[in-house]
Design an enzyme around this catalytic site. Structure first.
Site, PDB file in Angstrom:
ATOM      1  N   CYS A 132       0.776  -1.230  -0.034  1.00 15.04           N
ATOM      2  CA  CYS A 132       0.024  -0.034   0.028  1.00 15.04           C
ATOM      3  C   CYS A 132       1.004   1.276  -0.090  1.00 15.04           C
ATOM      4  O   CYS A 132       1.275   1.787   1.115  1.00 15.04           O
ATOM      5  CB  CYS A 132      -0.825  -0.084   1.266  1.00 15.04           C
ATOM      6  SG  CYS A 132      -1.861   1.699   1.116  1.00 15.04           S
ATOM      7  N   CYS A 135      -0.372   4.292   1.856  1.00 16.73           N
ATOM      8  CA  CYS A 135      -0.439   4.313   3.492  1.00 16.73           C
ATOM      9  C   CYS A 135       0.999   4.231   4.058  1.00 16.73           C
ATOM     10  O   CYS A 135       1.187   4.864   5.149  1.00 16.73           O
ATOM     11  CB  CYS A 135      -0.869   2.701   3.918  1.00 16.73           C
ATOM     12  SG  CYS A 135      -2.285   1.973   3.096  1.00 16.73           S
ATOM     13  N   ASP A 136       1.945   3.619   3.208  1.00 16.09           N
ATOM     14  CA  ASP A 136       3.276   3.586   3.766  1.00 16.09           C
ATOM     15  C   ASP A 136       4.319   4.704   3.240  1.00 16.09           C
ATOM     16  O   ASP A 136       5.372   4.557   3.867  1.00 16.09           O
ATOM     17  CB  ASP A 136       3.890   2.057   3.604  1.00 16.09           C
ATOM     18  CG  ASP A 136       2.799   1.055   4.352  1.00 16.09           C
ATOM     19  OD1 ASP A 136       2.401   1.445   5.359  1.00 16.09           O
ATOM     20  OD2 ASP A 136       2.667   0.091   3.781  1.00 16.09           O
TER      21      ASP A 136
END
Ligand code: NAP
Length: 313
Positions: A132, A135-136
């Protein structure tokens, strides 16, 4: 016994619960993870009514709305390990062993991120390899990362990563990206994104954590790209494991087959969102929410004994 068991806590599940609650159906809403894939969207620019909103904020709004109906909606965060047919309905078995019964089911279990299946991927998963980018990416401020894929997730992920990373390699196996033109414009306008096209990653390399990927063909004179992180964004597969336990039919691509009322071939079983064959396989917040509302309407009609009879026509 509940009137309806809704499994999955993403756009489709929350929307279905809003509708079933407004139909005054006793609703059980359960899922392992709140927000589903919607939580991974850094920016949502296509949810009508909000010119721009962060995915987690949108999902929090959905959740609050679904939980605003008092006792009509019972909410549970739990893995569902089994679903079975019982007399007059269906029985869920949760991770804890607890069981819950309902007259109908709506599956909104979404999809699961695909893996590349190359050497080093599993070994370095969580040590620089993640699934992701949006997200990261923020853990890679000032670093070099790669995003693999050419669809919306990869291209959006590369655009977001480029806001913090020093360099982003966008590695895609074809010459052309197939993301929304909006995201393609975003990545093309970023000077720190390098397009590594018509290349496949064949190995993830590292020591304690990732330090390079190996390509099938050289890029700028080398078949290794030195980097600190790799985001694999090569799409998702529909999460159909639970509906298959009820012998629900799949389409040729492996999605759960639904009719125009979001009914499956099994009477009393409905589905909405990314796992279904609905909406022309166009996985969006808007289509998942739309399918969720249709599924809830079909459940209402099914329980009333009119309209959708359950099972495909
Ligand atoms: P996707 O549309 O299926 O794209 C997957 C990409 O990964 C494709 O470019 C594909 O290449 C590539 N790929 C697949 N398997 C590969 C492999 N083994 N090796 C190398 N490359 C591989 O998946 P997605 O981008 O995750 O999007 C999924 C759904 O979510 C779509 O419906 C999308 O519209 C939606 N979504 C929407 C947004 C948005 O609206 N902003 C954001 C994220 C996701 P090919 O091009 O060669 O097939």
């Amino acid at each position: 016994m509940f009137d309806v068991l809704i499994i999955g806590l993403g756009s489709a599940g929350y929307t279905a619960a809003i509708y079933t609650a407004r139909y005054k159906l006793k609703t059980y809403l359960v899922g392992a993870e709140e927000g589903g894939m919607g939580n991974t969207a850094a920016e949502v620019g296509n949810w009508p009514g909000n010119i721009e909103i962060k995915g987690p904020d949108l999902m929090e709004n959905f959740k609050k709305h679904a939980l605003s109906f008092g006792d009509l909606v019972t909410y549970k965060i739990s893995f569902v390990k089994e679903v079975a047919l019982i007399d007059g309905g269906f029985r869920l078995t949760l991770g804890s062993g607890e069981t819950v019964d309902g007259r109908t089911v709506i599956f909104t279990t979404g999809s699961v991120k695909r893996k590349l299946g190359i050497p080093g991927e599993k070994e370095f998963s969580g040590k620089g390899v993640t699934y992701c980018a949006t997200c990261d990416a923020f853990f890679y401020r000032g670093k070099t990362v790669a995003v693999i894929g050419g669809g919306d997730s990869a291209v959006e992920g590369a655009a977001i990563a480029a806001q913090v990373a020093k360099t982003v390699y966008l590695i895609h196996r074809r010459k052309d990206l197939r993301a929304e033109p909006y995201w393609i414009d975003q990545v093309k306008s970023r000077l720190n994104i390098k397009f590594v096209l018509e290349r496949n990653v064949v190995q993830v390399l590292g020591d304690q954590k990732v330090n390079a990927v190996k390509l099938d063909k050289p890029f700028e004179g080398s078949d290794e790209l030195k980097l600190d992180g790799v985001f694999i964004e090569i799409g998702s597969d529909p999460a159909v494991e639970l509906p298959q336990k009820l012998v629900c039919e799949l389409d040729k691509m492996g999605f759960l087959k639904v009719d125009a009322g979001q009914g499956t071939n099994v009477p009393g079983v409905f589905a909405a969102g990314d796992l279904t064959s609905g909406s022309n396989h166009f996985a969006q917040f808007a289509t998942a929410a739309g399918e969720g509302s249709v599924a809830a309407n079909s459940v209402f009609n099914y329980l009333q004994g009119n309209g959708h009879k359950g099972g495909m026509a």
